[in-house]
Design a protein around this motif. Sequence first.
Motif, mmCIF file in Angstrom:
data_model
loop_
_atom_site.group_PDB
_atom_site.id
_atom_site.type_symbol
_atom_site.label_atom_id
_atom_site.label_comp_id
_atom_site.label_asym_id
_atom_site.label_seq_id
_atom_site.Cartn_x
_atom_site.Cartn_y
_atom_site.Cartn_z
ATOM 1 N N THR A 16 76.790 -11.080 -12.223
ATOM 2 C CA THR A 16 75.758 -12.321 -12.521
ATOM 3 C C THR A 16 75.729 -13.045 -11.215
ATOM 4 O O THR A 16 76.401 -12.706 -10.246
ATOM 5 N N ALA A 17 74.975 -14.030 -11.087
ATOM 6 C CA ALA A 17 74.635 -14.955 -10.206
ATOM 7 C C ALA A 17 76.113 -15.506 -9.817
ATOM 8 O O ALA A 17 76.343 -15.756 -8.713
ATOM 9 N N ASP A 18 76.940 -15.812 -10.523
ATOM 10 C CA ASP A 18 78.308 -16.748 -10.443
ATOM 11 C C ASP A 18 79.088 -15.583 -9.692
ATOM 12 O O ASP A 18 80.015 -15.999 -8.928
ATOM 13 N N GLY A 19 78.958 -14.206 -9.902
ATOM 14 C CA GLY A 19 79.747 -13.209 -9.194
ATOM 15 C C GLY A 19 79.130 -12.982 -7.723
ATOM 16 O O GLY A 19 80.018 -12.309 -6.945
ATOM 17 N N LEU A 20 78.107 -13.524 -7.435
ATOM 18 C CA LEU A 20 77.704 -13.278 -5.835
ATOM 19 C C LEU A 20 77.938 -14.635 -5.223
ATOM 20 O O LEU A 20 78.024 -14.464 -4.009
ATOM 21 N N GLY A 21 77.642 -15.907 -5.753
ATOM 22 C CA GLY A 21 78.166 -17.158 -5.037
ATOM 23 C C GLY A 21 76.751 -17.804 -4.979
ATOM 24 O O GLY A 21 75.642 -17.042 -4.841
ATOM 25 N N LEU A 22 76.821 -19.061 -4.558
ATOM 26 C CA LEU A 22 75.570 -19.761 -4.232
ATOM 27 C C LEU A 22 74.919 -19.193 -3.050
ATOM 28 O O LEU A 22 73.528 -19.379 -3.051
ATOM 29 N N SER A 23 75.613 -19.001 -2.058
ATOM 30 C CA SER A 23 74.960 -18.378 -0.713
ATOM 31 C C SER A 23 75.247 -17.050 -0.591
ATOM 32 O O SER A 23 74.870 -16.413 0.535
ATOM 33 N N GLY A 24 75.483 -16.079 -1.660
ATOM 34 C CA GLY A 24 75.670 -14.729 -1.406
ATOM 35 C C GLY A 24 74.252 -14.194 -1.260
ATOM 36 O O GLY A 24 73.411 -14.566 -1.798
ATOM 37 N N VAL A 25 74.184 -13.105 -0.958
ATOM 38 C CA VAL A 25 73.176 -12.229 -0.290
ATOM 39 C C VAL A 25 73.472 -10.479 -0.743
ATOM 40 O O VAL A 25 74.525 -10.222 -0.484
ATOM 41 N N ILE A 26 72.466 -9.899 -1.332
ATOM 42 C CA ILE A 26 72.605 -8.398 -1.715
ATOM 43 C C ILE A 26 71.590 -7.824 -0.941
ATOM 44 O O ILE A 26 70.238 -8.274 -1.012
ATOM 45 N N LEU A 27 71.994 -6.810 -0.192
ATOM 46 C CA LEU A 27 71.086 -6.165 0.556
ATOM 47 C C LEU A 27 71.140 -4.752 0.447
ATOM 48 O O LEU A 27 72.227 -3.860 0.190
ATOM 49 N N ILE A 28 70.031 -3.939 0.652
ATOM 50 C CA ILE A 28 69.847 -2.495 0.508
ATOM 51 C C ILE A 28 69.199 -2.150 1.762
ATOM 52 O O ILE A 28 68.061 -2.477 2.050
ATOM 53 N N LYS A 29 69.853 -1.050 2.514
ATOM 54 C CA LYS A 29 69.271 -0.775 3.787
ATOM 55 C C LYS A 29 69.423 0.820 3.970
ATOM 56 O O LYS A 29 70.519 1.209 4.104
ATOM 57 N N ALA A 30 68.187 1.581 3.994
ATOM 58 C CA ALA A 30 68.344 2.779 4.320
ATOM 59 C C ALA A 30 68.401 3.082 5.884
ATOM 60 O O ALA A 30 67.932 2.387 6.530
ATOM 61 N N LEU A 31 69.040 4.105 6.470
ATOM 62 C CA LEU A 31 69.466 4.302 7.864
ATOM 63 C C LEU A 31 69.771 5.646 8.086
ATOM 64 O O LEU A 31 69.945 6.556 7.028
ATOM 65 N N ARG A 32 69.921 5.664 9.530
ATOM 66 C CA ARG A 32 70.337 7.184 9.817
ATOM 67 C C ARG A 32 71.658 6.806 10.735
ATOM 68 O O ARG A 32 71.574 6.056 11.611
ATOM 69 N N ILE A 33 72.405 7.765 10.786
ATOM 70 C CA ILE A 33 73.454 7.698 11.902
ATOM 71 C C ILE A 33 73.608 9.129 12.666
ATOM 72 O O ILE A 33 73.644 10.119 12.233
ATOM 73 N N GLY A 34 73.724 8.758 13.914
ATOM 74 C CA GLY A 34 73.653 10.114 14.787
ATOM 75 C C GLY A 34 75.193 10.472 15.010
ATOM 76 O O GLY A 34 75.835 10.557 13.943
ATOM 77 N N HIS A 35 75.656 10.534 16.263
ATOM 78 C CA HIS A 35 76.975 11.017 16.402
ATOM 79 C C HIS A 35 78.058 10.079 16.634
ATOM 80 O O HIS A 35 78.246 9.460 17.506
ATOM 81 N N VAL A 36 78.518 9.391 15.575
ATOM 82 C CA VAL A 36 79.395 8.622 15.596
ATOM 83 C C VAL A 36 80.620 8.862 14.645
ATOM 84 O O VAL A 36 80.878 8.594 13.463
ATOM 85 N N PRO A 37 81.676 9.783 15.095
ATOM 86 C CA PRO A 37 82.420 10.605 14.277
ATOM 87 C C PRO A 37 83.250 9.628 13.443
ATOM 88 O O PRO A 37 83.747 10.197 12.416
ATOM 89 N N MET A 38 83.779 8.382 14.249
ATOM 90 C CA MET A 38 84.729 7.474 13.456
ATOM 91 C C MET A 38 84.164 7.086 12.337
ATOM 92 O O MET A 38 84.672 6.029 11.325
ATOM 93 N N LEU A 39 82.480 6.879 11.995
ATOM 94 C CA LEU A 39 81.908 6.052 11.136
ATOM 95 C C LEU A 39 81.816 7.153 9.824
ATOM 96 O O LEU A 39 80.863 7.844 9.758
ATOM 97 N N ASP A 40 82.718 6.859 8.912
ATOM 98 C CA ASP A 40 82.633 7.922 7.792
ATOM 99 C C ASP A 40 81.304 7.464 6.788
ATOM 100 O O ASP A 40 81.320 6.276 6.024
ATOM 101 N N ALA A 41 80.277 8.041 6.712
ATOM 102 C CA ALA A 41 79.138 7.862 5.957
ATOM 103 C C ALA A 41 78.590 9.080 5.706
ATOM 104 O O ALA A 41 78.746 10.289 6.185
ATOM 105 N N PRO A 42 77.807 9.318 4.481
ATOM 106 C CA PRO A 42 77.417 10.324 3.935
ATOM 107 C C PRO A 42 75.961 10.891 4.771
ATOM 108 O O PRO A 42 75.363 10.144 5.560
ATOM 109 N N ASP A 43 75.413 12.169 4.564
ATOM 110 C CA ASP A 43 74.287 12.399 5.141
ATOM 111 C C ASP A 43 73.115 11.676 4.580
ATOM 112 O O ASP A 43 73.360 11.180 3.210
ATOM 113 N N ASP A 44 72.272 11.064 5.360
ATOM 114 C CA ASP A 44 70.995 10.481 4.948
ATOM 115 C C ASP A 44 71.530 9.119 3.969
ATOM 116 O O ASP A 44 71.468 8.904 2.681
#
Length: 364
Positions: free
Chosen positions: A290-318
Amino acid sequence: MRDFGGIVERSPVRVARPGSAGEVADAVREAAAQGLDVVPRGFGHSTYGQSLTAGVSLDLRGLTGVEVGARQATAAAGTSWRDVLAATLPHGLTPPVLTDYLDVTVGGTISAGGVGGTSHVHGTQADNVLALDVVVDGDPVTCSPAVRPDVFDAVRGGLGRHGVITGATLRLVPAPERVLCCTIPCRDAGDVLRVQREVRADDVSARVKPSEDGWVFEAKAVLYGDGAEPPPGTAEAEELPYAGFCDRMRPDVEELITLGEWARPHPWGMVFLPASRAAAVIEPTLATMTADGLGLSGVILIKALRIGHVPMLDAPDDPVLFSVLRTASPGCASVPEMLAGNRALLDRARAECGTPYAVGSIPV
């Protein structure tokens, strides 16, 4: 001592404030001799105590300065991205990836990975580092993909656990003078992901906002240069100077500071999701929020990205970065309730082969 998250508190044995890489090395050696942990800290913009310690807090804000060369800049670790940009723009250059909020440090975001609106093209900020100056076990080391690549790969995305970054050589690209910011309404998370995949834009992101009828989805596509045409489905378009676009958060932050919201606890939940399974995590997460679970100034973001060779950054492909940036505002959900929501998000993400982004506030 607290960080931006305002959830975890730790009292260091002492705070060291080095003014040079040599003084960083001295502080690390002294702490090691006393059996104390050392945790580097910039502006403390972490959200779950990642920059806090009961040992030695290494305040790197005294390490500042930028030198701009041909298509690259050298910056001390405590330099803000705001100051980097101020130094490069007079040369018509810019870092290829900037954080949405510029008042964080070069060393801090490289240690975390560093995601921005252009990360679907250029990867993370850690992907765009040419070389690093690092203190490892009390010894200054210069590293790059060709020189001490083991250190280079360990400290980018390593959250300061494998060495203290004291300086970075950053890749630069030509900066546009103006940009066209386009808002594209979307039906749901799947539609957002489709737009981000299909739109040809230099900077892409998406935001989810609460409304009386539920959650509203909108993608943002930013095109660099003059004469750009809005992509299909654009409902609003605004032309801005590039510098103004990069600093677009400043008015909002100033207002949040005035309202007291900037000082509230920020239980942020952030996960990397496989693009093919992202909607299967995002939609049920929003269905239970709910909006209360986000807070008055909370923000929800969705961001498609790619990650190159950063071995310490644990992320799935695509990967897709799904960020539920909660603020524990008065009258809204409590911090424990928000952290429980983050835990549920992580469980849901892991069931779909997702991973946590380590700068978030997710109890694991």
